[in-house]
Structures are given as C-alpha cells and as structure tokens.
Write a protein that holds these residues in place. Structure first.
Motif, mmCIF file in Angstrom:
data_model
loop_
_atom_site.group_PDB
_atom_site.id
_atom_site.type_symbol
_atom_site.label_atom_id
_atom_site.label_comp_id
_atom_site.label_asym_id
_atom_site.label_seq_id
_atom_site.Cartn_x
_atom_site.Cartn_y
_atom_site.Cartn_z
ATOM 1 N N GLU A 45 15.017 -9.226 58.030
ATOM 2 C CA GLU A 45 15.336 -7.841 57.683
ATOM 3 C C GLU A 45 14.653 -7.398 56.399
ATOM 4 O O GLU A 45 14.216 -6.246 56.269
ATOM 5 N N ARG A 96 8.557 2.515 59.772
ATOM 6 C CA ARG A 96 9.821 1.911 59.337
ATOM 7 C C ARG A 96 10.990 2.809 59.690
ATOM 8 O O ARG A 96 12.039 2.330 60.140
ATOM 9 N N TYR A 97 10.844 4.108 59.474
ATOM 10 C CA TYR A 97 11.917 5.041 59.795
ATOM 11 C C TYR A 97 12.271 4.965 61.284
ATOM 12 O O TYR A 97 13.443 4.917 61.657
ATOM 13 N N THR A 100 14.073 1.607 62.075
ATOM 14 C CA THR A 100 15.467 1.549 61.634
ATOM 15 C C THR A 100 16.372 2.414 62.500
ATOM 16 O O THR A 100 17.574 2.161 62.591
ATOM 17 N N LEU A 106 19.174 -2.995 61.173
ATOM 18 C CA LEU A 106 18.292 -2.497 60.114
ATOM 19 C C LEU A 106 18.875 -1.251 59.463
ATOM 20 O O LEU A 106 18.700 -1.041 58.258
ATOM 21 N N ARG A 107 19.532 -0.437 60.253
ATOM 22 C CA ARG A 107 20.171 0.754 59.690
ATOM 23 C C ARG A 107 21.259 0.351 58.692
ATOM 24 O O ARG A 107 21.376 0.933 57.611
ATOM 25 N N GLU A 110 19.551 -0.865 55.603
ATOM 26 C CA GLU A 110 19.008 0.253 54.839
ATOM 27 C C GLU A 110 20.102 0.946 54.033
ATOM 28 O O GLU A 110 19.883 1.347 52.878
#
Length: 234
Positions: A45, A96-97, A100, A106-107, A110
């Motif tokens: 991650e 990346r956006y 995620t 990943l969210r 973040e």
C-alpha cells in the motif's frame, strides 16, 4: 530506487490490478530484491503513496518557520504544498486517484494519510490559539476546513483527468476558508454563564413585532430589561 519501485508497481497495478500484484512481482519488474523493496516501503500500500512522507516533512518544516501573524493563511499555504506535489506529476496523480477509487483498502489508507496532514495543521493552530477555551476546538475545525477545501479543489482536477490549472479551484476553496475563519475569534462566555437576551424587530407601525431570544437560565430581570429597552426603542 523509490521512484523505480513505484513506477514498476504502478505498471503492474494497471496491467494486473492491485490485488493480483504481489511484492515479488514488483521487485522482479524493478530488477531488485525483496530486501530493497522493504527498505523503502513497509507494505504494498505504501508504494502507492511514495511521496507523502516527504511532503508531510516539508509541510512541518514550513509551518515551523512561518510568521505567526496570520495562522489561518499559514495553514492554507501549507495545504498548497500538497497540491504542488500532486501537480508535479499529473499522470501519476490521476492514475493513483483512479486506483484508490477502485480499491477500498487503498481508500482507507489514503484517509489515514489525509488525517496526518490534518493533525499537522491542527497542531500548528493549537500552538497559536492555545488549548484553553475554544482554542483547541477552533484549531481542529479550521484544520478540517482547510483539508476539506483543498481536497475538494484537488479532486475536481483529478476527476477531469488532470486538465487545466489545479491551483484555480484549490485557491478558490481556500480563499473561502480564509474569509470565514480569518477573522479574530470573539471571546466565548464561560460554560454555564447565561447568554444575554437579545431582540429582533420586524415590520413597522401597528404591525411591528418584537421577537426576544434568551438563553435558558438568563435571569428574568435581564429578559424584562431587554424587552423594555426594545419596546422603548420601537
């Protein structure tokens, strides 16, 4: 090496998906050993966010050296450091956006990164406002507002695929935060102390109506005094 590993990882994430890519796959693509990977990244991650530690350190250093005259402006300027990090590599930032958004883990990761930025901003503001009265509350609320405003403008740019100037939307959002919170805080009455009664007059002549507002616990003599004053003024 960090950049090589991050580039290799994202190539594989795009080809195979995040969940189906292993650390062994990443180091094989990068041509290094597992030990090299874990020297730079604690987990798979972390390789998705290779630049946040540096950015957080830069933000901390900036706030430590900033002038104390405008604390709200200072934390807004600190947030722009994060924006510049994203804007420096639009293609990677957009990838990346999108990644995620597709991977719940990943969210969550973040959000923990965003929280660290928010805590850094709040810590700076607490040092300026103090921890007594509403100082700590004000620091937390302003820090959260700055992060929310920054992320709103940043995500507009990311959702567009990185088109246009990312600073325009972020500056607009942060200017709103400064307009709302940049004013000096008015002292709040101590907890338990009643708020004085106040009145609002609407209409005119025979149709004039006086509405009185008083906090629970306001002494009756004060309410009567305010009513008499409002009637006399009308």
């Amino acid at each position: 090496m960090r950049e090589v590993l991050a580039q290799a990882a994202f190539q594989l994430f795009l080809e195979r998906g995040f969940e189906r890519t292993t650390v062994d796959d990443i180091v094989a693509r990068a041509g290094v050993g597992r030990r090299s990977f874990f020297r730079y990244f604690p987990s798979k991650e972390d390789v998705v966010f290779p630049d946040h530690e540096r950015c957080l350190a830069e933000m901390t250093e900036f706030l430590a050296a900033v002038d104390d005259g405008d604390p709200v402006g200072a934390v807004c300027d600190a947030a722009r450091i994060v924006l510049r990090m994203y804007a420096a590599d639009p293609e990677f930032s957009v990838q990346r956006y999108r990644l995620t958004r597709e991977v719940p883990g990943l969210r969550t990761y973040e959000l923990s990164v965003v929280r660290r930025y928010e805590q850094t901003l709040a810590g700076h503001l607490r040092g300026r406002f103090g921890a007594d009265g509403d100082g700590e509350l004000r620091a937390e609320v302003i820090a959260a507002s700055v992060v929310a405003a920054h992320n709103n403008g940043l995500r507009l740019w990311l959702r567009s695929g990185g088109a246009g100037d990312p600073e325009a939307a972020v500056d607009h959002a942060l200017d709103l935060v400064r307009d709302v919170w940049g004013r000096p805080a008015e002292p709040s009455p101590p907890l338990g102390e009643p708020v004085p009664a106040g009145g609002v007059t609407t209409g005119s002549g025979d149709n004039e109506v006086i509405v009185m507002v008083a906090a629970k616990g306001t002494p009756m003599w004060r309410v009567v005094q305010q009513v008499e004053a409002a009637v006399g003024e009308s």
